[in-house]
Write an enzyme that holds these catalytic residues in place. Structure first.
Site, PDB file in Angstrom:
ATOM      1  N   GLY A  46       0.849  -1.189   0.000  1.00 39.80           N
ATOM      2  CA  GLY A  46       0.000   0.000   0.000  1.00 39.80           C
ATOM      3  C   GLY A  46       0.881   1.234   0.000  1.00 39.80           C
ATOM      4  O   GLY A  46       2.042   1.174   0.419  1.00 39.80           O
ATOM      5  N   GLN A  51       3.090   9.981   1.328  1.00 43.35           N
ATOM      6  CA  GLN A  51       4.361   9.259   1.329  1.00 43.35           C
ATOM      7  C   GLN A  51       5.213   9.591   0.110  1.00 43.35           C
ATOM      8  O   GLN A  51       6.408   9.316   0.099  1.00 43.35           O
ATOM      9  CB  GLN A  51       4.123   7.742   1.381  1.00 43.35           C
ATOM     10  CG  GLN A  51       3.457   7.289   2.667  1.00 43.35           C
ATOM     11  CD  GLN A  51       3.317   5.786   2.700  1.00 43.35           C
ATOM     12  OE1 GLN A  51       2.355   5.239   2.198  1.00 43.35           O
ATOM     13  NE2 GLN A  51       4.294   5.096   3.281  1.00 43.35           N
ATOM     14  N   CYS A  88       6.034   0.128   7.572  1.00 41.06           N
ATOM     15  CA  CYS A  88       5.621   1.261   6.743  1.00 41.06           C
ATOM     16  C   CYS A  88       6.774   1.637   5.825  1.00 41.06           C
ATOM     17  O   CYS A  88       7.917   1.717   6.275  1.00 41.06           O
ATOM     18  CB  CYS A  88       5.251   2.448   7.641  1.00 41.06           C
ATOM     19  SG  CYS A  88       4.697   3.891   6.725  1.00 41.06           S
ATOM     20  N   LEU A  89       6.480   1.859   4.557  1.00 39.90           N
ATOM     21  CA  LEU A  89       7.527   2.230   3.607  1.00 39.90           C
ATOM     22  C   LEU A  89       8.209   3.529   4.017  1.00 39.90           C
ATOM     23  O   LEU A  89       9.335   3.788   3.612  1.00 39.90           O
ATOM     24  CB  LEU A  89       6.943   2.370   2.195  1.00 39.90           C
ATOM     25  CG  LEU A  89       6.456   1.068   1.541  1.00 39.90           C
ATOM     26  CD1 LEU A  89       5.740   1.349   0.233  1.00 39.90           C
ATOM     27  CD2 LEU A  89       7.613   0.102   1.311  1.00 39.90           C
ATOM     28  N   HIS A 130      -4.439   1.311   7.560  1.00 40.69           N
ATOM     29  CA  HIS A 130      -3.126   1.955   7.627  1.00 40.69           C
ATOM     30  C   HIS A 130      -3.049   3.109   6.618  1.00 40.69           C
ATOM     31  O   HIS A 130      -2.572   4.192   6.935  1.00 40.69           O
ATOM     32  CB  HIS A 130      -2.051   0.887   7.353  1.00 40.69           C
ATOM     33  CG  HIS A 130      -0.643   1.363   7.360  1.00 40.69           C
ATOM     34  ND1 HIS A 130       0.293   0.912   8.289  1.00 40.69           N
ATOM     35  CD2 HIS A 130       0.026   2.230   6.560  1.00 40.69           C
ATOM     36  CE1 HIS A 130       1.460   1.500   8.040  1.00 40.69           C
ATOM     37  NE2 HIS A 130       1.326   2.298   6.994  1.00 40.69           N
ATOM     38  N   GLU A 131      -3.558   2.874   5.399  1.00 41.26           N
ATOM     39  CA  GLU A 131      -3.503   3.917   4.359  1.00 41.26           C
ATOM     40  C   GLU A 131      -4.440   5.077   4.679  1.00 41.26           C
ATOM     41  O   GLU A 131      -4.087   6.243   4.485  1.00 41.26           O
ATOM     42  CB  GLU A 131      -3.841   3.339   2.980  1.00 41.26           C
ATOM     43  CG  GLU A 131      -2.912   2.253   2.479  1.00 41.26           C
ATOM     44  CD  GLU A 131      -1.446   2.558   2.655  1.00 41.26           C
ATOM     45  OE1 GLU A 131      -1.038   3.734   2.533  1.00 41.26           O
ATOM     46  OE2 GLU A 131      -0.685   1.614   2.943  1.00 41.26           O
ATOM     47  N   HIS A 134      -2.768   7.290   6.997  1.00 42.48           N
ATOM     48  CA  HIS A 134      -1.782   8.153   6.315  1.00 42.48           C
ATOM     49  C   HIS A 134      -2.449   9.415   5.768  1.00 42.48           C
ATOM     50  O   HIS A 134      -1.853  10.490   5.776  1.00 42.48           O
ATOM     51  CB  HIS A 134      -1.155   7.419   5.120  1.00 42.48           C
ATOM     52  CG  HIS A 134       0.103   6.663   5.450  1.00 42.48           C
ATOM     53  ND1 HIS A 134       1.217   7.249   5.985  1.00 42.48           N
ATOM     54  CD2 HIS A 134       0.431   5.356   5.267  1.00 42.48           C
ATOM     55  CE1 HIS A 134       2.178   6.336   6.141  1.00 42.48           C
ATOM     56  NE2 HIS A 134       1.719   5.178   5.711  1.00 42.48           N
TER      57      HIS A 134
HETATM   58 NI    NI Z   1       2.715   3.362   5.793  1.00 46.06          NI
END
Ligand code: NI
Length: 191
Positions: A46, A51, A88-89, A130-131, A134
């Site tokens: 995701g 991000q 998380c990226l 989670h997204e 964000h």
């Molecule tokens: Ni994340």
């Protein structure tokens, strides 16, 4: 299609509330394509617009082939709860257990601006929550207990110098084998 730079923890954009998308323009479609490209290159499941340094209320997910563009997503129903490890990226190499709803129903617009409703469970539900977080400036580490958060942030401090300017350059195929293995054993993967 191109790979975008990923912003990492410390960049204020990750804490910025997004702006609802009013119209699916050609530029937005391009951004969606680039976000998918970036997410796949980073081996994530995701990715949300902040991000990659953007303020649109937009995220992309692909959980085991369940691929969705989420524009202006709203969670309208939550059911049950489940704990699992997340990454998380934007906080590479840091993981923590987070409690989320087991099942969620969301309303959103798809990549063509068409409204849809989706009920998801398990990993897809976790990834969507989670997204959506964000898109409202929230990160998974916010859910950790004080001690676990401190330890996660200490872990991150050691990584931070690898990302000058708080930017993570994504190079497709760069991931060493070890990390790929971690990804398959980590319940949630990096989102
Ligand atoms: Ni994340």
């Amino acid at each position: 299609m191109k790979t975008l730079d990923i912003r990492v923890l410390g960049d204020p954009i990750l804490r910025t509330e997004t702006t609802p998308v009013a119209e699916v323009t050609g530029e937005l479609r391009q951004l969606i394509d680039d976000m998918f490209t970036t997410m796949y290159a980073a081996e994530g499941i995701g990715l949300a617009a902040p991000q990659v340094g953007r303020t649109e209320r937009l995220a992309v997910v692909d959980v085991e082939g369940a691929k969705y563009t989420l524009i202006n997503p709203v969670i309208v129903e939550r059911e049950g709860s489940a704990r699992a490890e997340e990454g998380c990226l934007s906080i590479p190499e840091v993981f923590g257990e987070v409690e989320r709803a087991h099942r969620v129903t969301i309303r959103a617009l798809d990549g063509d601006g068409k409204p849809f409703e989706l009920t998801a469970a398990d990993l897809l539900a976790r990834c969507i929550q989670h997204e959506v977080d964000h898109l409202h400036g929230k990160l998974f580490v916010d859910y950790l207990s004080i001690l676990k958060r401190r330890s996660a942030l200490n872990q991150w401090e050691k990584q931070k110098s690898n990302y000058p300017g708080l930017i993570r350059k994504v190079v497709p195929g760069e991931h060493p084998k070890k990390r790929s293995a971690e990804h398959t054993t980590t319940a949630a993967g990096e989102v």
